[in-house]
Design an enzyme around this catalytic site. Sequence first.
Site, PDB file in Angstrom:
ATOM      1  N   LEU A 187       0.812  -1.222   0.000  1.00 19.22           N
ATOM      2  CA  LEU A 187       0.000   0.000   0.000  1.00 19.22           C
ATOM      3  C   LEU A 187       0.843   1.269   0.000  1.00 19.22           C
ATOM      4  O   LEU A 187       0.311   2.364   0.176  1.00 19.22           O
ATOM      5  CB  LEU A 187      -0.969  -0.016   1.185  1.00 19.22           C
ATOM      6  CG  LEU A 187      -1.989  -1.166   1.141  1.00 19.22           C
ATOM      7  CD1 LEU A 187      -2.951  -1.082   2.306  1.00 19.22           C
ATOM      8  CD2 LEU A 187      -2.752  -1.184  -0.179  1.00 19.22           C
ATOM      9  N   ASP A 188       2.146   1.131  -0.211  1.00 20.87           N
ATOM     10  CA  ASP A 188       2.975   2.309  -0.449  1.00 20.87           C
ATOM     11  C   ASP A 188       2.458   3.009  -1.707  1.00 20.87           C
ATOM     12  O   ASP A 188       2.206   2.355  -2.725  1.00 20.87           O
ATOM     13  CB  ASP A 188       4.431   1.879  -0.645  1.00 20.87           C
ATOM     14  CG  ASP A 188       5.361   3.065  -0.840  1.00 20.87           C
ATOM     15  OD1 ASP A 188       5.318   3.662  -1.937  1.00 20.87           O
ATOM     16  OD2 ASP A 188       6.122   3.376   0.080  1.00 20.87           O
ATOM     17  N   LEU A 229       3.766   2.097  -5.213  1.00 22.04           N
ATOM     18  CA  LEU A 229       3.316   0.840  -5.812  1.00 22.04           C
ATOM     19  C   LEU A 229       1.826   0.867  -6.120  1.00 22.04           C
ATOM     20  O   LEU A 229       1.409   0.652  -7.255  1.00 22.04           O
ATOM     21  CB  LEU A 229       3.639  -0.326  -4.873  1.00 22.04           C
ATOM     22  CG  LEU A 229       3.345  -1.733  -5.393  1.00 22.04           C
ATOM     23  CD1 LEU A 229       4.104  -2.003  -6.693  1.00 22.04           C
ATOM     24  CD2 LEU A 229       3.727  -2.774  -4.344  1.00 22.04           C
ATOM     25  N   SER A 235       0.430   2.997  -9.005  1.00 21.16           N
ATOM     26  CA  SER A 235       0.642   2.549 -10.383  1.00 21.16           C
ATOM     27  C   SER A 235      -0.636   2.009 -11.016  1.00 21.16           C
ATOM     28  O   SER A 235      -0.804   2.062 -12.234  1.00 21.16           O
ATOM     29  CB  SER A 235       1.723   1.453 -10.421  1.00 21.16           C
ATOM     30  OG  SER A 235       2.976   1.958 -10.028  1.00 21.16           O
ATOM     31  N   TYR A 236      -1.544   1.517 -10.186  1.00 15.51           N
ATOM     32  CA  TYR A 236      -2.748   0.870 -10.718  1.00 15.51           C
ATOM     33  C   TYR A 236      -3.743   1.870 -11.321  1.00 15.51           C
ATOM     34  O   TYR A 236      -4.722   1.467 -11.938  1.00 15.51           O
ATOM     35  CB  TYR A 236      -3.396   0.008  -9.636  1.00 15.51           C
ATOM     36  CG  TYR A 236      -2.554  -1.222  -9.352  1.00 15.51           C
ATOM     37  CD1 TYR A 236      -2.800  -2.415 -10.006  1.00 15.51           C
ATOM     38  CD2 TYR A 236      -1.467  -1.152  -8.483  1.00 15.51           C
ATOM     39  CE1 TYR A 236      -2.002  -3.532  -9.784  1.00 15.51           C
ATOM     40  CE2 TYR A 236      -0.659  -2.256  -8.258  1.00 15.51           C
ATOM     41  CZ  TYR A 236      -0.938  -3.443  -8.917  1.00 15.51           C
ATOM     42  OH  TYR A 236      -0.138  -4.540  -8.715  1.00 15.51           O
ATOM     43  N   GLY A 248      15.426 -17.634  -4.984  1.00 13.29           N
ATOM     44  CA  GLY A 248      14.619 -16.457  -4.650  1.00 13.29           C
ATOM     45  C   GLY A 248      14.192 -16.494  -3.204  1.00 13.29           C
ATOM     46  O   GLY A 248      13.136 -15.982  -2.838  1.00 13.29           O
ATOM     47  N   ASP A 286      22.055 -15.262 -10.572  1.00  9.47           N
ATOM     48  CA  ASP A 286      20.941 -15.043 -11.489  1.00  9.47           C
ATOM     49  C   ASP A 286      20.356 -16.398 -11.873  1.00  9.47           C
ATOM     50  O   ASP A 286      21.024 -17.217 -12.504  1.00  9.47           O
ATOM     51  CB  ASP A 286      21.454 -14.314 -12.737  1.00  9.47           C
ATOM     52  CG  ASP A 286      20.366 -14.075 -13.775  1.00  9.47           C
ATOM     53  OD1 ASP A 286      19.201 -14.430 -13.521  1.00  9.47           O
ATOM     54  OD2 ASP A 286      20.698 -13.547 -14.849  1.00  9.47           O
ATOM     55  N   LYS A 328       9.541 -20.858  -4.110  1.00  8.62           N
ATOM     56  CA  LYS A 328       8.391 -20.424  -3.310  1.00  8.62           C
ATOM     57  C   LYS A 328       7.902 -19.066  -3.794  1.00  8.62           C
ATOM     58  O   LYS A 328       8.582 -18.060  -3.641  1.00  8.62           O
ATOM     59  CB  LYS A 328       8.776 -20.363  -1.832  1.00  8.62           C
ATOM     60  CG  LYS A 328       7.705 -19.810  -0.915  1.00  8.62           C
ATOM     61  CD  LYS A 328       8.176 -19.778   0.522  1.00  8.62           C
ATOM     62  CE  LYS A 328       9.389 -18.924   0.735  1.00  8.62           C
ATOM     63  NZ  LYS A 328       9.153 -17.487   0.456  1.00  8.62           N
ATOM     64  N   HIS A 370       5.118 -17.390 -10.359  1.00  8.06           N
ATOM     65  CA  HIS A 370       3.965 -16.547 -10.724  1.00  8.06           C
ATOM     66  C   HIS A 370       4.396 -15.131 -11.131  1.00  8.06           C
ATOM     67  O   HIS A 370       3.599 -14.376 -11.684  1.00  8.06           O
ATOM     68  CB  HIS A 370       2.926 -16.512  -9.601  1.00  8.06           C
ATOM     69  CG  HIS A 370       3.304 -15.667  -8.414  1.00  8.06           C
ATOM     70  ND1 HIS A 370       2.367 -15.169  -7.543  1.00  8.06           N
ATOM     71  CD2 HIS A 370       4.508 -15.254  -7.947  1.00  8.06           C
ATOM     72  CE1 HIS A 370       2.975 -14.468  -6.598  1.00  8.06           C
ATOM     73  NE2 HIS A 370       4.272 -14.511  -6.820  1.00  8.06           N
TER      74      HIS A 370
END
Length: 357
Positions: A124-125, A128, A131-132, A201, A244, A258, A262
């Site tokens: 909720l920053d 970010l 951007s929507y 990751g 990488d 994990k 996606h």
Amino acid sequence: MSNSLINGHNPREIFQAQALLYKHIFAFIDSMCLKWTVEMNIPNIIHNHNKPITLSNLVSILQVPSSKIGNVQRLMRYLAHNGFFEIITNQEEENEESYALTVASKLLVKGSDLCLAPMVECVLDPTLSGSYHQLKKWIYEEDLTLFGVTLGSGFWDFLNKNPEYNKSFNEAMASDSKMINLALRDCNLVFEGLESMVDVGGGTGTTAKIICDTFPKLKCVVFDRPQVVDNLCGSNNLSYVGGDMFSSVPNADAVLLKWILHNWTDKDCIRILEKCKEAVTSNGKKGKVIVIDMVINEKKDENQITQIKLLMDVNMACLNGKERNEKEWKKLFIEAGFQDYKISPLTGFLSLMEIYP
């Protein structure tokens, strides 16, 4: 009221449609109320109070101006209606209402074992979430992600260039990992018999540490971007390696992915899985890849679970990633050269997939 049809619908249907529209028009207020309660530290205040807290006590601790006490009460009433607090009328407090934590708001108590407050703060920053507003512009851009449109670079590049936000993102992912760890406690069979594992990751190692504690003979490598792992210290059976995943993955009996795949397109997922396959088949071994991700199943899942999965799918679309159904997962596994797979439920909306070369 007249029963005549308007555009083929009776007034009751039209008013229901209006209510649905208004619910979604103002849905952003749900997120902002959640952000407000985390910013005000209200879950911690109630937790530290050791019993339900009255409105007068709460606003006193918050040092709220008297003119805004009514507004705090209205925010708390709405959050309670949505399941984040319980309103209790206490006879001893002259019928003044008090607020108690629910299971959901206990997950917002900072410093607790299971705390998702960092996820609220990160997602909720305004950088970010703002951007929507540009979804329309993004749809007409052939190759750019939503964040490429709004931030001038891809999301991962943005994190690399913004250390403070990178820190916030890693804390959010670590908080989510703690929830997954709760589910992994019942997945001993998945890790039994393994001598080595790479958590691709794996961030700051929240999940890997739990697995290492449970299986002290298992050597675990957390593999992530150098910016994430460079200054982290390992232990006897835990180490950190920067690199990488599109180039190579350290060799091991098993590779854990994990909530990684996606984030990526099918083409990129196949590249990642191919590198993982190389890692678990080195030296003639035949290990496995463990994938923790969503599996969309609209026919079997409850409506609320499907809604979360489809919501996350839209979210991932903005990164050029996607949530997948079993058919789509199977296609990825086969195209990456795997022969077999098994899917097991993990959390309310995540599944654990074991895939074999």
